[in-house]
Design an enzyme around this catalytic site. Sequence first.
Site, mmCIF file in Angstrom:
data_model
loop_
_atom_site.group_PDB
_atom_site.id
_atom_site.type_symbol
_atom_site.label_atom_id
_atom_site.label_comp_id
_atom_site.label_asym_id
_atom_site.label_seq_id
_atom_site.Cartn_x
_atom_site.Cartn_y
_atom_site.Cartn_z
ATOM 1 N N ARG A 51 -6.356 2.083 -9.504
ATOM 2 C CA ARG A 51 -5.334 3.030 -9.340
ATOM 3 C C ARG A 51 -4.463 2.597 -8.300
ATOM 4 O O ARG A 51 -4.617 1.533 -7.427
ATOM 5 C CB ARG A 51 -6.027 4.373 -8.651
ATOM 6 C CG ARG A 51 -7.006 4.776 -9.728
ATOM 7 C CD ARG A 51 -7.893 5.865 -9.057
ATOM 8 N NE ARG A 51 -9.116 6.134 -10.103
ATOM 9 C CZ ARG A 51 -10.214 7.116 -9.607
ATOM 10 N NH1 ARG A 51 -10.113 7.498 -8.243
ATOM 11 N NH2 ARG A 51 -10.889 7.233 -10.471
ATOM 12 N N ASP A 53 -1.696 4.626 -5.446
ATOM 13 C CA ASP A 53 -1.468 5.944 -4.806
ATOM 14 C C ASP A 53 -0.083 6.294 -4.981
ATOM 15 O O ASP A 53 0.916 5.341 -5.472
ATOM 16 C CB ASP A 53 -1.766 5.714 -3.134
ATOM 17 C CG ASP A 53 -3.156 5.502 -2.954
ATOM 18 O OD1 ASP A 53 -3.950 6.219 -3.572
ATOM 19 O OD2 ASP A 53 -3.373 4.817 -2.029
ATOM 20 N N TYR A 114 -1.319 -8.373 -4.222
ATOM 21 C CA TYR A 114 -0.463 -7.250 -3.568
ATOM 22 C C TYR A 114 0.525 -8.026 -2.644
ATOM 23 O O TYR A 114 0.352 -8.856 -2.060
ATOM 24 C CB TYR A 114 -1.119 -6.195 -2.803
ATOM 25 C CG TYR A 114 -1.982 -5.338 -3.625
ATOM 26 C CD1 TYR A 114 -1.429 -3.975 -3.895
ATOM 27 C CD2 TYR A 114 -3.232 -5.285 -3.953
ATOM 28 C CE1 TYR A 114 -2.261 -3.061 -4.714
ATOM 29 C CE2 TYR A 114 -4.010 -4.271 -4.600
ATOM 30 C CZ TYR A 114 -3.345 -3.145 -5.084
ATOM 31 O OH TYR A 114 -4.297 -2.292 -5.909
ATOM 32 N N ARG A 201 -2.884 -1.365 2.869
ATOM 33 C CA ARG A 201 -2.022 -0.518 3.869
ATOM 34 C C ARG A 201 -2.661 -0.519 5.099
ATOM 35 O O ARG A 201 -1.809 -0.404 6.151
ATOM 36 C CB ARG A 201 -1.731 0.852 3.094
ATOM 37 C CG ARG A 201 -0.808 0.925 1.909
ATOM 38 C CD ARG A 201 -0.726 1.912 1.248
ATOM 39 N NE ARG A 201 -0.268 3.308 1.710
ATOM 40 C CZ ARG A 201 -0.290 4.618 1.360
ATOM 41 N NH1 ARG A 201 -0.952 4.644 0.152
ATOM 42 N NH2 ARG A 201 0.171 5.379 2.297
#
Lengths: 248, 248
Positions: A51, A53, A114, A201
């Site tokens: 997933r 966000d 990422y 994050r």
Amino acid sequence: MPARFKITIEYDGTGLLGWQRQLDGPSVQEYIETAIYKFSSQIVEVHGSGRTDAGVHALGQVAHFDFDTDMDEFKLREALNAHLKIMEAKIAILEVEKVQNDFNARFDTVKRSYIYRILNRRASSPLRENRVWHINYPLDIEKMKEAGRHLLGHHDFSSFRAAACQAKSPEKTLDIIEITKEGDEIVFYFEAKSFLHHQVRNMVGTLKMAGDKSITPKDVKTILEAKDRTKAGITAPACGLYFKQVWY
Amino acid sequence: MPARFKITIEYDGTGLLGWQRQLDGPSVQEYIETAIYKFSSQIVEVHGSGRTDAGVHALGQVAHFDFDTDMDEFKLREALNAHLKIMEAKIAILEVEKVQNDFNARFDTVKRSYIYRILNRRASSPLRENRVWHINYPLDIEKMKEAGRHLLGHHDFSSFRAAACQAKSPEKTLDIIEITKEGDEIVFYFEAKSFLHHQVRNMVGTLKMAGDKSITPKDVKTILEAKDRTKAGITAPACGLYFKQVWY
């Protein structure tokens, strides 16, 4: 003949509630499932590799779904992109590949990467709005690199884990962390088999504090060892994060 | 004490009618003049180094204006950016510099550069919407480079000149043309003292034809020598063009 397809997806997360279907707004999953329905009248479930966000972007999200009938890969991609365009979804299917029917986009993952982009200059960038985290005071990249080294390897990442995280264990192995200066940006690259919810994050939010010297690079080690989310920095904004690649 | 300021500007041209003040919609010039008025109540005219068309972006447009009173450069930039943000203008002032009162952003220019970005892959890019010209069939970059060489140097560029062009002469000197592959993009870099109206976009529209083989690289020489706009290719879309830099 039923067939399973693997798709690679780029999306602009701005204005989307993230990957997963939600009742209260648009999601990537819903857009793709709707696009499939529009040209095939088939109701399918699209399974993402992970997933993302609300507001997070993807350069190479991967998903799979089953189709009642076989279909040419090129035509399938064209049909999907045509319908995504009609719906004005900021989503594009980059690749379609027919796969074995036991392929699973989520469980067969061996590695993910990422990218996180910080714009580090006084003025904001109109051309990069919603594409970077804008920090308008100087960050010391050497301090951030030094701090980042403490996160490398196998650790209990509880200090960087969202309260809502559904992973069974807080233990993860961070294989690569690279922090580079690219023009007026500081670009982070992360590679691991998997990540906790908000882990990237939260790590960036904490490394940024080493950059602005509100903590020392060594404090990151202390924060990690505390296994306590309240010790770490803020969750960096979604708009700077890009789900880059998945390996199988 | 009156003072003259030179400002360097980035903008996202999407939704703007270009640099110059227009009666029928928003322009960069109008936004900046309004921002100045908002914090100073001074009605000034902002003189750009060159106009950009609707939809064209700038990474480093330059302009000058006069102020009745002296003002700190840093504070002036902060005030301008704050008011541009309130107006939700996709414009940012990157630098402010106090200059001699005979400095002229338009007439003192010794060199300008532009970038043009073509996205060359099958699927569109949601993350680069309005940032590139998307061409979804393969272009031969070697043919484009070969074609581009014919444009280098001093020529009558009438074949690449917009009908509305107000330049006195169609003769210009193209000092640099570089065409490079950057991932899935073909990026053009142009440098010259000055350009005719639409010259860069018309050159790209024609070089693209060499890339898709609807003309040969040598045809570009013939087109140039014809001094006839109808012989050249289309005007490439505004969204791929970036006004990069101005030298004084």
